[in-house]
Motif scaffolding. Structure first.
Motif, PDB file in Angstrom:
ATOM      1  N   ASN A   1      -8.114  47.097  37.916  1.00 28.45           N
ATOM      2  CA  ASN A   1      -7.647  45.676  37.553  1.00 28.45           C
ATOM      3  C   ASN A   1      -5.981  45.663  38.076  1.00 28.45           C
ATOM      4  O   ASN A   1      -5.494  46.500  38.907  1.00 28.45           O
ATOM      5  N   SER A   2      -5.340  44.609  37.737  1.00 26.30           N
ATOM      6  CA  SER A   2      -3.931  44.031  37.809  1.00 26.30           C
ATOM      7  C   SER A   2      -2.976  45.360  37.866  1.00 26.30           C
ATOM      8  O   SER A   2      -2.210  45.641  38.772  1.00 26.30           O
ATOM      9  N   GLU A   3      -3.298  46.117  36.669  1.00 30.45           N
ATOM     10  CA  GLU A   3      -2.139  47.226  36.188  1.00 30.45           C
ATOM     11  C   GLU A   3      -2.502  48.377  37.201  1.00 30.45           C
ATOM     12  O   GLU A   3      -1.570  48.928  37.758  1.00 30.45           O
ATOM     13  N   TRP A   4      -3.746  48.643  37.432  1.00 30.64           N
ATOM     14  CA  TRP A   4      -4.166  49.972  38.269  1.00 30.64           C
ATOM     15  C   TRP A   4      -3.619  49.368  39.809  1.00 30.64           C
ATOM     16  O   TRP A   4      -2.972  50.289  40.462  1.00 30.64           O
ATOM     17  N   LEU A   5      -3.994  48.151  40.340  1.00 29.10           N
ATOM     18  CA  LEU A   5      -3.266  47.866  41.734  1.00 29.10           C
ATOM     19  C   LEU A   5      -1.887  47.882  41.659  1.00 29.10           C
ATOM     20  O   LEU A   5      -1.305  48.492  42.779  1.00 29.10           O
TER      21      LEU A   5
ATOM     22  N   ASP B   1      -8.401  49.262  52.187  1.00 36.28           N
ATOM     23  CA  ASP B   1      -8.265  48.028  52.910  1.00 36.28           C
ATOM     24  C   ASP B   1      -7.555  46.964  52.312  1.00 36.28           C
ATOM     25  O   ASP B   1      -6.437  46.346  52.575  1.00 36.28           O
ATOM     26  N   THR B   2      -8.367  46.628  50.993  1.00 33.65           N
ATOM     27  CA  THR B   2      -7.835  45.757  50.319  1.00 33.65           C
ATOM     28  C   THR B   2      -6.431  45.901  49.472  1.00 33.65           C
ATOM     29  O   THR B   2      -5.640  45.146  49.731  1.00 33.65           O
ATOM     30  N   VAL B   3      -6.357  47.277  49.040  1.00 33.03           N
ATOM     31  CA  VAL B   3      -4.737  47.503  48.688  1.00 33.03           C
ATOM     32  C   VAL B   3      -3.908  47.317  49.720  1.00 33.03           C
ATOM     33  O   VAL B   3      -2.567  46.619  49.674  1.00 33.03           O
ATOM     34  N   ASN B   4      -4.123  47.659  51.128  1.00 37.01           N
ATOM     35  CA  ASN B   4      -3.061  47.675  52.118  1.00 37.01           C
ATOM     36  C   ASN B   4      -2.675  46.116  52.443  1.00 37.01           C
ATOM     37  O   ASN B   4      -1.594  45.927  52.597  1.00 37.01           O
TER      38      ASN B   4
ATOM     39  N   LEU C   1     -11.905  44.090  44.698  1.00 33.72           N
ATOM     40  CA  LEU C   1     -11.780  45.485  43.855  1.00 33.72           C
ATOM     41  C   LEU C   1     -13.264  45.670  42.798  1.00 33.72           C
ATOM     42  O   LEU C   1     -13.487  46.805  42.784  1.00 33.72           O
ATOM     43  N   LYS C   2     -13.336  44.371  42.199  1.00 33.39           N
ATOM     44  CA  LYS C   2     -14.179  44.474  41.264  1.00 33.39           C
ATOM     45  C   LYS C   2     -15.415  44.591  41.443  1.00 33.39           C
ATOM     46  O   LYS C   2     -16.495  44.824  41.037  1.00 33.39           O
TER      47      LYS C   2
END
Length: 163
Positions: A80-84, A114-117, A133-134
């Motif tokens: 979720n956004s907090e994790w990200l 890749d999404t995180v980067n 991510l979901k």
């Protein structure tokens, strides 16, 4: 109630150290375990290939309830956004984990990095990143950051060869 947890690698780790490793990992500088044996086996195999060594899984029993009762904990139930934002802050060296003793949640592994980067680089807005991510079921990692509590509540059981 004790929970079996696993640490994959190339060495037997009978006495885990919480102040070892890199500070810019997902949940900081701590001792990482998982309650998913196949995840530990995959990590051990990957590490062993890089080091030209034997893949091993260290097995521990963790008194999770007792640990968490004494610890300052953070648990991420899903991506979720907090994790990200936590992962991004960690990877940027901001140490969001510094006040925690126990952190649990999804792994920023090859499936999602890749999404995180792209998000970190400003090339992907958070809503699109979270949508991507979901689509992934999180693996699970537990980072133990408090040596006293780890010594008290994590018990080494055995080391096995990863299959």
């Amino acid at each position: 109630m004790r929970l079996l947890v696993y640490h994959g690698g190339t060495e037997a780790v009978k006495t885990p150290l919480c102040d070892f490793g890199r500070a810019k990992l997902d949940f900081g500088k701590g001792f990482y375990v998982t309650d998913i044996r196949t995840q530990a086996a995959q990590w051990a195999t990957l590490t062993a290939k890089k080091r030209n060594a034997r893949a091993l899984i260290n097995v521990y029993s963790l008194d999770k309830e007792a640990f968490m009762a004494e610890a300052n904990c953070k648990v991420f139930e899903n991506y979720n956004s907090e994790w990200l934002e936590f992962i991004v802050a960690s990877r940027r060296g901001l140490r969001p984990w510094k006040d925690y003793d126990y952190i649990e949640g999804g792994v920023a592994d090859d499936r999602v990095i890749d999404t995180v980067n792209l998000y970190m680089a400003g090339l992907l807005p958070s809503d699109i990143a979270l949508g991507r991510l979901k689509m992934h079921k999180p693996n699970n990692q537990i980072c133990l950051l408090n040596q006293l509590l780890t010594d008290k509540y994590l018990k080494y059981e055995r080391t096995e060869v990863a299959e």
